[in-house]
Enzyme design. Structure first.
Site, mmCIF file in Angstrom:
data_model
loop_
_atom_site.group_PDB
_atom_site.id
_atom_site.type_symbol
_atom_site.label_atom_id
_atom_site.label_comp_id
_atom_site.label_asym_id
_atom_site.label_seq_id
_atom_site.Cartn_x
_atom_site.Cartn_y
_atom_site.Cartn_z
ATOM 1 N N ILE A 233 5.380 -3.489 -7.714
ATOM 2 C CA ILE A 233 4.659 -2.230 -7.956
ATOM 3 C C ILE A 233 5.318 -1.141 -7.110
ATOM 4 O O ILE A 233 5.197 -1.140 -5.890
ATOM 5 C CB ILE A 233 3.163 -2.355 -7.582
ATOM 6 N N ARG A 234 6.030 -0.262 -7.771
ATOM 7 C CA ARG A 234 6.771 0.802 -7.056
ATOM 8 C C ARG A 234 7.482 0.189 -5.836
ATOM 9 O O ARG A 234 7.336 0.651 -4.692
ATOM 10 C CB ARG A 234 5.849 1.954 -6.647
ATOM 11 N N HIS B 276 4.550 -8.616 -4.527
ATOM 12 C CA HIS B 276 3.162 -8.836 -4.079
ATOM 13 C C HIS B 276 2.705 -10.271 -4.333
ATOM 14 O O HIS B 276 1.955 -10.519 -5.295
ATOM 15 C CB HIS B 276 2.227 -7.880 -4.841
ATOM 16 N N GLY C 12 0.864 -1.181 0.000
ATOM 17 C CA GLY C 12 0.000 0.000 0.000
ATOM 18 C C GLY C 12 0.893 1.221 0.000
ATOM 19 O O GLY C 12 1.760 1.365 -0.846
ATOM 20 N N GLU C 13 0.714 2.030 1.003
ATOM 21 C CA GLU C 13 1.478 3.278 1.123
ATOM 22 C C GLU C 13 2.143 3.279 2.493
ATOM 23 O O GLU C 13 1.471 3.397 3.528
ATOM 24 C CB GLU C 13 0.502 4.454 0.959
ATOM 25 N N SER C 14 3.467 3.125 2.488
ATOM 26 C CA SER C 14 4.172 2.915 3.759
ATOM 27 C C SER C 14 4.046 4.122 4.697
ATOM 28 O O SER C 14 4.031 3.957 5.921
ATOM 29 C CB SER C 14 5.638 2.593 3.509
ATOM 30 N N ARG D 286 12.774 3.464 -0.623
ATOM 31 C CA ARG D 286 11.454 3.437 -1.275
ATOM 32 C C ARG D 286 11.575 3.736 -2.766
ATOM 33 O O ARG D 286 12.398 4.544 -3.173
ATOM 34 C CB ARG D 286 10.521 4.474 -0.656
ATOM 35 N N CYS E 220 6.033 -5.440 0.301
ATOM 36 C CA CYS E 220 6.159 -4.131 -0.362
ATOM 37 C C CYS E 220 6.115 -2.990 0.661
ATOM 38 O O CYS E 220 7.063 -2.837 1.427
ATOM 39 C CB CYS E 220 5.128 -4.011 -1.469
ATOM 40 N N GLU F 240 0.434 -11.851 -3.007
ATOM 41 C CA GLU F 240 -1.028 -11.949 -2.873
ATOM 42 C C GLU F 240 -1.748 -11.598 -4.176
ATOM 43 O O GLU F 240 -2.963 -11.746 -4.255
ATOM 44 C CB GLU F 240 -1.507 -11.042 -1.722
HETATM 45 N N1 GLN Z 1 5.825 2.751 -3.037
HETATM 46 C C1 GLN Z 1 5.047 2.362 -1.903
HETATM 47 C C2 GLN Z 1 5.622 2.938 -0.620
HETATM 48 O O1 GLN Z 1 6.663 3.464 -0.617
HETATM 49 C C3 GLN Z 1 4.986 0.852 -1.783
HETATM 50 C C4 GLN Z 1 4.253 0.299 -2.973
HETATM 51 C C5 GLN Z 1 3.528 -0.963 -2.710
HETATM 52 O O2 GLN Z 1 3.283 -1.371 -1.580
HETATM 53 N N2 GLN Z 1 3.135 -1.585 -3.789
HETATM 54 O O3 GLN Z 1 4.993 2.856 0.390
#
Ligand code: GLN
Length: 196
Positions: free
Chosen positions: A143-144, A179, A55-57, A114, A87, A181
């Site tokens: 993903i990122r 990921h 998600g978004e750390s 990140r 992630c 999942e």
């Molecule tokens: N780029 C996101 C972060 O820095 C992590 C991306 C993800 O969980 N797919 O939190």
């Protein structure tokens, strides 16, 4: 086969504050492992293993700190609860994230940067060689993704892309930069739960 802990079945949890926690819950369901959506620190007393989703750390760290999760996570891991960050969850579990002034659980001795795979590689898929899972490659979705820049002496690297560790564990603490999942391959969730 669901895993057992002593004379009862293992129970997992997925931190449901932000990110793709539902996909992890679905994966555990497909494995026949009971898994709960964890929203309060007291729920950690009811589980043997916790996943911190992608998600978004920044958001996960802020919400986890706000709800009082961080001391309780440290306490439960010291008592033997397993934990696995995928992630953004891997970022939250790292000891050191340069340039990221947000709360971390600091449960694994790794340095993580990140969004560090570069612009062209913002999101990509790769077949990973994961010897611990056997000879079939694991198709991994990034993903990122964070880049693991340093691993401490206690950390086992289970898979790499080039020189970069992407799946690591230190005892019962695991991280994945990708990921699992989001694919149909259940092997990493299964292995994580089997070892309880
Ligand atoms: N780029 C996101 C972060 O820095 C992590 C991306 C993800 O969980 N797919 O939190």
């Amino acid at each position: 086969m669901p895993s057992a802990v002593g004379d009862r079945l293992a129970r997992a949890g997925v931190l449901g504050l932000q990110g793709d926690f539902r996909e992890h819950l679905d994966t555990f369901q497909r494995l026949g492992t009971e898994a709960i959506d964890v929203r309060r620190p007291e729920q950690l007393d009811d589980i043997d293993a916790l996943v911190i989703p992608g998600g978004e750390s920044t958001t996960i760290g802020k919400l986890a700190a706000h709800y009082g999760f961080i001391p309780k996570l440290k306490e439960r891991v010291a008592q033997g609860m397993s934990i696995w960050g995928t992630c953004a969850g891997a970022i939250f579990i790292a000891r050191d994230v340069p340039g990221h002034p947000h709360p971390l659980a600091e449960l694994m001795d790794i340095t993580v940067r990140r969004n560090a795979f570069g612009r062209q590689l913002d999101s990509f898929e790769a077949d990973l060689d994961v010897p611990a899972l056997g000879s079939d490659p694991f198709h991994a979705v990034f993903i990122r993704a964070p880049r693991v820049e340093r691993v401490g002496a206690s950390v086992d690297v289970m898979a790499r892309i080039g020189d970069d560790p992407v799946l690591c564990r230190s005892g019962q603490v695991w991280v994945a930069a990708f990921h699992p999942e989001l694919t149909d391959d259940l092997r990493i969730h299964q292995r994580f739960i089997e070892e309880l």
